[in-house]
Design a protein around this motif. Sequence first.
Motif, short mmCIF file in Angstrom:
data_model
loop_
_atom_site.label_atom_id
_atom_site.label_comp_id
_atom_site.label_asym_id
_atom_site.label_seq_id
_atom_site.Cartn_x
_atom_site.Cartn_y
_atom_site.Cartn_z
N VAL A 298 0.84 -1.20 0.00
CA VAL A 298 0.00 0.00 0.00
C VAL A 298 0.88 1.25 0.00
CG1 VAL A 298 -1.73 1.29 1.32
CG2 VAL A 298 -1.88 -1.21 1.17
N ASP A 299 1.98 1.18 0.78
CA ASP A 299 2.89 2.33 0.85
C ASP A 299 3.49 2.67 -0.51
OD1 ASP A 299 2.47 2.55 3.52
OD2 ASP A 299 4.34 1.62 4.15
N VAL A 300 3.92 1.65 -1.25
CA VAL A 300 4.70 1.93 -2.47
C VAL A 300 3.84 2.14 -3.71
CG1 VAL A 300 6.68 0.61 -1.61
CG2 VAL A 300 5.05 -0.50 -3.16
N CYS A 301 2.58 1.74 -3.68
CA CYS A 301 1.74 1.84 -4.88
C CYS A 301 1.57 3.30 -5.32
CB CYS A 301 0.37 1.21 -4.62
SG CYS A 301 -0.73 1.37 -6.04
N PRO A 302 2.01 3.64 -6.55
CA PRO A 302 1.98 5.04 -6.94
C PRO A 302 0.56 5.61 -7.11
CG PRO A 302 2.65 3.68 -8.80
CD PRO A 302 2.60 2.79 -7.59
N THR A 303 -0.39 4.76 -7.49
CA THR A 303 -1.73 5.29 -7.80
C THR A 303 -2.73 5.08 -6.67
OG1 THR A 303 -2.48 3.22 -8.78
CG2 THR A 303 -1.39 4.78 -10.25
N GLY A 304 -2.34 4.35 -5.64
CA GLY A 304 -3.30 4.04 -4.59
C GLY A 304 -4.18 2.85 -4.93
N TYR B 160 5.50 -2.62 -8.54
CA TYR B 160 6.32 -2.17 -7.42
C TYR B 160 5.86 -2.84 -6.13
CZ TYR B 160 9.29 1.27 -4.94
OH TYR B 160 10.27 1.89 -4.19
N MET C 41 7.59 -6.03 -5.72
CA MET C 41 8.96 -5.84 -5.25
C MET C 41 8.97 -5.61 -3.74
SD MET C 41 11.21 -5.93 -7.74
CE MET C 41 12.67 -4.96 -7.39
N ALA C 42 7.92 -4.94 -3.24
CA ALA C 42 7.92 -4.49 -1.85
C ALA C 42 7.34 -5.50 -0.88
CB ALA C 42 7.13 -3.18 -1.74
N CYS C 43 6.50 -6.43 -1.35
CA CYS C 43 5.82 -7.35 -0.43
C CYS C 43 6.83 -8.28 0.24
CB CYS C 43 4.77 -8.18 -1.17
SG CYS C 43 4.05 -9.45 -0.09
N TRP D 127 10.73 -7.41 -12.27
CA TRP D 127 11.33 -6.34 -13.08
C TRP D 127 12.49 -6.96 -13.84
CZ3 TRP D 127 11.63 -1.66 -9.17
CH2 TRP D 127 10.33 -1.15 -9.00
N ASN E 110 -4.06 9.97 -10.25
CA ASN E 110 -4.22 9.41 -8.91
C ASN E 110 -2.85 9.26 -8.26
OD1 ASN E 110 -7.23 8.39 -8.79
ND2 ASN E 110 -6.42 7.91 -10.81
N ASN F 57 -0.52 8.50 -4.72
CA ASN F 57 -0.35 8.10 -3.33
C ASN F 57 0.98 8.69 -2.90
OD1 ASN F 57 0.16 6.77 -0.91
ND2 ASN F 57 0.82 4.89 -1.93
N LYS G 242 2.71 8.64 -0.38
CA LYS G 242 3.67 7.90 0.43
C LYS G 242 4.57 7.06 -0.48
CE LYS G 242 4.19 5.41 4.73
NZ LYS G 242 3.63 4.49 5.70
N SER G 243 4.20 6.97 -1.76
CA SER G 243 4.96 6.15 -2.70
C SER G 243 6.08 6.97 -3.35
CB SER G 243 4.03 5.62 -3.79
OG SER G 243 4.78 5.13 -4.87
N PHE H 8 7.48 6.17 -5.96
CA PHE H 8 7.16 6.14 -7.39
C PHE H 8 6.35 7.37 -7.79
CE2 PHE H 8 7.00 2.14 -10.24
CZ PHE H 8 8.37 2.04 -10.19
N ALA H 9 5.35 7.69 -6.96
CA ALA H 9 4.51 8.85 -7.24
C ALA H 9 5.36 10.13 -7.20
CB ALA H 9 3.37 8.93 -6.25
N LEU I 290 13.01 -0.60 -0.14
CA LEU I 290 12.41 -1.94 -0.14
C LEU I 290 12.96 -2.77 1.01
CD1 LEU I 290 12.40 -2.76 -3.97
CD2 LEU I 290 10.46 -2.14 -2.53
N ARG J 13 13.53 -7.04 0.66
CA ARG J 13 14.56 -7.82 -0.02
C ARG J 13 15.96 -7.53 0.52
NH1 ARG J 13 12.32 -10.16 -4.83
NH2 ARG J 13 10.17 -9.45 -5.02
#
Lengths: 249, 406
Positions: free
Chosen positions: A120-126, A148, A151-153, B52, B122, B124, B126-127, B129-130, B184, B187
């Motif tokens: 949830v933290d890393v998802c860029p779009t929510g 992503y 990758m993060a889970c 990836w 959209n 988020n 906290k990401s 990436f965003a 991350l 990993r």
Amino acid sequence: MSETEAPINVYRRHFLTSIGALTASVALGGALVQRVASARAPEEAVTGKVRWGMLVNAGKCVEGCDDCVKACDEENGLKSSGRSEIDAQWIRKVTLKDKTTNRTTVLPMLCQHCTTAPCVDVCPTGASFRRIDGIVLVDKHLCIGCRYCMMACPYKARSFIHEAHSDQKSWAPRGKGTVESCTLCVHRVDRGETTTACQDACTKAGHNAILFGDMNDPNSEIAKHLATEPSTQVRGNLNLNLGVRYQGI
Amino acid sequence: MNITYREIEGTSPGYYALLAVLGLFILLGLGAAMYMEHEGHHVTGMSNQIVWGMPHVFAVFLIVAASGALNVASVSSVFSKTPYKPLAPLSALLAMSLLLGGLIILVLDLGRPDRLIVAMLNYNFKSIFAWNIFLYTGFLAVTAVYLWLMMERRMNPYSKRAGLVAFVWRLILTTGTGSIFGFLVAREMYDSALLAPMFIIMSLAFGTAIYLLVLLSAYHGTGRALGDATLRRLKNLLGVFVAAVLLMVLTFHLTKLYVTQHHGVEQFILLDGGVYTVLFWGGQIVLGTLLPLALLFHPATGASRSGITAASVLVVLGGLAQMYVLIIGGQAYPMELFPGFEVQSSFADSGIAAYTPTLYEIALGLGGTALALTLVTVAIKVLRFLPLSLADADVDPHHAAAKDAA
């Protein structure tokens, strides 16, 4: 006197009986109304008073049995492509062998429905989000397929849909190019049901290793077990406050 | 000092041949992307274990190199080194082109590239990436303004300030790119704040190497003068950056080696990781670091154009190897869900995940690279990016004076 009393007694008896019946009906009806009122209507928002979770007893999980995996595949329409590395696995059986003692443990691994979920933290779009009742889901309209979250889970709980699938279940849309994972059978939860497909299969097999329920309700089976017996969180050092707890590892 | 910038003629058969080759790679890349999008990612080497793949190796390399390519302009604007001033417009152009090339690869590799608009609407926050979406688009905007202020004579006085903004922005951008991996926790290979500064230093080396290659090709192709002193400055800069990357790589692995928890992944990368170990020692360290350092600082090869060209090519190849080891190797090594246990499952929880890149993935990566180079090739024909002469006496009056005195 006695002749005049008799009809009055009959009347009073009838009256009291009626009152009693009425009181009982009102009480019963009220209880029913109360029960209906507290069950969540489909259009009603989920509530944070509930925390759906799961308790897995690895001691009861049987080596060689994968009924929970089959039930999950059946329930959510997951089919094998013939290439295991790209097949979705919302729940998988894991065998652990202690490097020092050689003791073997088997258990099912699935999305742990973390409170502070890295996906949830890393998802860029929510698109990755956590419902207030503790269920972590993917919004299939918002997922852009960046992976992503995979990758993060920390539990490798997510799968990417590598190809187009037909015969999908209406409650588990599986669009190519998006990410998916265990939904804790959210479609059942939202229908007011109290078990998941994997739990049903495990119970049917007579193993009873999986228990689903509301961790916040002190009267629920799962909360009672968690309150009185030792349990653990996988990778507990990450401090993610998991919705899936384990016993026997 | 009066530098004259001119468009290149761009009418030679060689120029058109270059465009044709680059165009072919772009078409192949687009075709590969359309095939992957139509079929789904099952036609690639990527899986639920290696999520990836090769496209990300190219994309992250280009994005990192983009911020580094701006370095030459920063040396001129931020650190006021006059001899770098004539080199600055190409530096900014290359930075924008490389970033666009990298981003197009990332976008075309998405599971749903058609939903790019969703990512634009959209957020988020906290990401990381965003955040990067804003850092990348912002970098393009800031660098475009900076470029305009440099190229429009009347606006020149403001270019220094814009250069400072662009410099700070690029540092934040590369921090953001490094943090994609640094954040991350899941990993073993990632989860390190060191990745952010390491990416910044890597960007300086990769960007300068690509800059040198483009500069050498452009001046060789157009027959314009390119002075030895200019080349010497740039190659020394490259050498220092390559050495700095080596220091960061050393620190990164030593800090991991100190923590028992990370011994497994370090043994995998450094000793018995098969292709990843070979790429680390052979590609990243020997070919990509030690050999270029020797070529750049040996008196004979360091003074020759072919020596500098070879060193720059090796730094680029070593950089790609480094990205491959970090991105693919980091995923191939299994996650430790149960420390102290041997793990087996139907979902590849144990053992090293296999990955073989397909031609489609490589074509997409090369296509994005070709797009970046095409943008530069076309831009220097239509706008005045390149000085007519970069001869030592034209670039640095002190150089001429010193020579006269001698």
